[in-house]
Design a protein around this motif. Structure first.
Motif, PDB file in Angstrom:
ATOM      1  N   PRO A 110      19.229  55.312  65.601  1.00  0.00           N
ATOM      2  CA  PRO A 110      20.011  55.256  66.563  1.00  0.00           C
ATOM      3  C   PRO A 110      19.699  55.704  68.051  1.00  0.00           C
ATOM      4  O   PRO A 110      20.168  55.503  68.912  1.00  0.00           O
ATOM      5  CB  PRO A 110      21.324  55.701  66.172  1.00  0.00           C
ATOM      6  CG  PRO A 110      21.095  56.564  64.649  1.00  0.00           C
ATOM      7  CD  PRO A 110      19.711  56.109  64.435  1.00  0.00           C
ATOM      8  N   THR A 111      18.657  56.447  68.085  1.00  0.00           N
ATOM      9  CA  THR A 111      18.120  57.355  69.188  1.00  0.00           C
ATOM     10  C   THR A 111      16.689  56.898  69.434  1.00  0.00           C
ATOM     11  O   THR A 111      15.932  56.770  68.481  1.00  0.00           O
ATOM     12  CB  THR A 111      18.066  58.803  69.064  1.00  0.00           C
ATOM     13  OG1 THR A 111      19.906  59.117  68.891  1.00  0.00           O
ATOM     14  CG2 THR A 111      17.785  59.282  70.461  1.00  0.00           C
ATOM     15  N   SER A 120      23.622  55.524  75.785  1.00  0.00           N
ATOM     16  CA  SER A 120      24.147  56.557  76.295  1.00  0.00           C
ATOM     17  C   SER A 120      23.983  56.633  77.806  1.00  0.00           C
ATOM     18  O   SER A 120      24.546  57.394  78.510  1.00  0.00           O
ATOM     19  CB  SER A 120      23.706  57.711  75.621  1.00  0.00           C
ATOM     20  OG  SER A 120      22.076  57.676  75.592  1.00  0.00           O
ATOM     21  N   ALA A 121      23.096  55.672  78.262  1.00  0.00           N
ATOM     22  CA  ALA A 121      22.667  55.658  79.838  1.00  0.00           C
ATOM     23  C   ALA A 121      22.397  54.179  80.180  1.00  0.00           C
ATOM     24  O   ALA A 121      21.882  53.560  79.161  1.00  0.00           O
ATOM     25  CB  ALA A 121      21.679  56.605  80.271  1.00  0.00           C
ATOM     26  N   ASP A 140      13.250  60.601  78.370  1.00  0.00           N
ATOM     27  CA  ASP A 140      14.841  60.496  78.230  1.00  0.00           C
ATOM     28  C   ASP A 140      15.019  59.924  76.935  1.00  0.00           C
ATOM     29  O   ASP A 140      14.086  59.110  76.374  1.00  0.00           O
ATOM     30  CB  ASP A 140      15.458  59.952  79.036  1.00  0.00           C
ATOM     31  CG  ASP A 140      15.500  60.590  80.486  1.00  0.00           C
ATOM     32  OD1 ASP A 140      14.987  61.790  80.583  1.00  0.00           O
ATOM     33  OD2 ASP A 140      15.541  59.871  81.515  1.00  0.00           O
ATOM     34  N   ALA A 141      16.148  60.553  76.030  1.00  0.00           N
ATOM     35  CA  ALA A 141      16.369  59.717  74.928  1.00  0.00           C
ATOM     36  C   ALA A 141      17.742  58.939  75.076  1.00  0.00           C
ATOM     37  O   ALA A 141      18.699  59.424  75.938  1.00  0.00           O
ATOM     38  CB  ALA A 141      16.959  60.953  73.885  1.00  0.00           C
ATOM     39  N   LEU A 142      17.805  57.769  74.512  1.00  0.00           N
ATOM     40  CA  LEU A 142      18.812  56.834  74.497  1.00  0.00           C
ATOM     41  C   LEU A 142      19.440  56.739  73.216  1.00  0.00           C
ATOM     42  O   LEU A 142      18.765  56.556  72.326  1.00  0.00           O
ATOM     43  CB  LEU A 142      18.315  55.441  75.176  1.00  0.00           C
ATOM     44  CG  LEU A 142      17.921  55.377  76.581  1.00  0.00           C
ATOM     45  CD1 LEU A 142      17.165  53.858  76.703  1.00  0.00           C
ATOM     46  CD2 LEU A 142      19.081  55.556  77.400  1.00  0.00           C
ATOM     47  N   ALA A 173      24.907  42.409  68.371  1.00  0.00           N
ATOM     48  CA  ALA A 173      25.054  42.146  69.674  1.00  0.00           C
ATOM     49  C   ALA A 173      24.094  43.124  70.229  1.00  0.00           C
ATOM     50  O   ALA A 173      23.636  44.131  69.421  1.00  0.00           O
ATOM     51  CB  ALA A 173      26.480  42.764  70.112  1.00  0.00           C
ATOM     52  N   SER A 174      23.795  43.166  71.364  1.00  0.00           N
ATOM     53  CA  SER A 174      22.788  43.908  72.077  1.00  0.00           C
ATOM     54  C   SER A 174      23.212  44.757  73.632  1.00  0.00           C
ATOM     55  O   SER A 174      24.188  44.206  73.990  1.00  0.00           O
ATOM     56  CB  SER A 174      21.521  43.075  72.527  1.00  0.00           C
ATOM     57  OG  SER A 174      20.909  42.707  71.472  1.00  0.00           O
ATOM     58  N   ALA A 175      22.490  45.832  73.823  1.00  0.00           N
ATOM     59  CA  ALA A 175      22.808  46.273  75.173  1.00  0.00           C
ATOM     60  C   ALA A 175      21.456  46.717  75.677  1.00  0.00           C
ATOM     61  O   ALA A 175      20.444  47.070  74.776  1.00  0.00           O
ATOM     62  CB  ALA A 175      23.866  47.524  74.694  1.00  0.00           C
ATOM     63  N   SER A 176      21.202  47.065  76.787  1.00  0.00           N
ATOM     64  CA  SER A 176      19.880  47.099  77.194  1.00  0.00           C
ATOM     65  C   SER A 176      20.001  48.575  78.421  1.00  0.00           C
ATOM     66  O   SER A 176      21.257  48.506  79.231  1.00  0.00           O
ATOM     67  CB  SER A 176      19.272  46.089  77.919  1.00  0.00           C
ATOM     68  OG  SER A 176      18.978  45.135  76.986  1.00  0.00           O
TER      69      SER A 176
END
Length: 179
Positions: free
Chosen positions: A134-135, A96-97, A104-106, A164-167
């Motif tokens: 998920p958060t 989300s960011a 902050d929540a991602l 897969a990954s995201a950071s």
């Protein structure tokens, strides 16, 4: 032979027949193809290819090939292949960011599809700290400048997975002015 081997439901099956000769040398050798699914003759193809759209996982496809010189046909030769499970396709994940600070929540999100119509893949998440929701909420334990990573994994329930990954980077939290 049949290629590919192993095969999935996304792949066309291709039969290759070679080595036949006309002992009299009177004609050109041609091949006739008959395909079977789990031992039952299939009307899907009478050529060297069998369409991917007509295959299903965990079924065996056999091709019987007969050589002919235009006058006489040979006994048939054959090859078989069993179609295996296709891995799911994972789209994402996305966060989300791209950056977050303490408090902050991602949110991590991904979707999955599978070419095998009987499969409904599920998506699970694992954050760099091992949490599985998920958060993720950034805490004081997350150092400024570090990365928080979410890994999404799709599982089709039949041994097929995709990951897969995201950071996101941890940014400095602005100071709070006292009263």
């Amino acid at each position: 032979t049949i290629e590919p081997d192993p095969a999935t439901t996304a792949q066309v099956l291709m039969a290759t027949a070679t080595g036949s000769v006309d002992p009299e040398g009177t004609g050109t050798v041609t091949y006739a193809y008959e395909w079977f699914e789990d031992g039952i003759s299939s009307a899907e193809s009478v050529s060297a290819t069998f369409p991917a759209s007509a295959t299903a996982k965990h079924h065996t496809y056999r091709v019987q090939v007969t050589a002919s010189d235009g006058l006489v046909s040979s006994a048939f030769g054959y090859a078989e292949v069993t179609v295996v499970n296709s891995a799911p396709v994972l789209t994402g994940p996305s966060l989300s960011a791209a950056a977050a600070s303490v408090g902050d929540a991602l949110t991590c999100s991904a979707t999955a599809t599978d070419i095998d119509p009987e499969d409904s893949p599920t998506v699970t998440y694992v954050w760099s700290d091992g949490s599985t929701e998920p958060t993720y909420t950034v805490t004081d334990a997350d150092a400024v400048g570090s990365s928080i990573t979410c890994t999404a994994t799709a599982n089709d329930g039949d041994g097929g997975t995709a990951s897969a990954s995201a950071s996101a980077s941890v940014t400095n939290t602005p100071p709070v002015m006292g009263p």
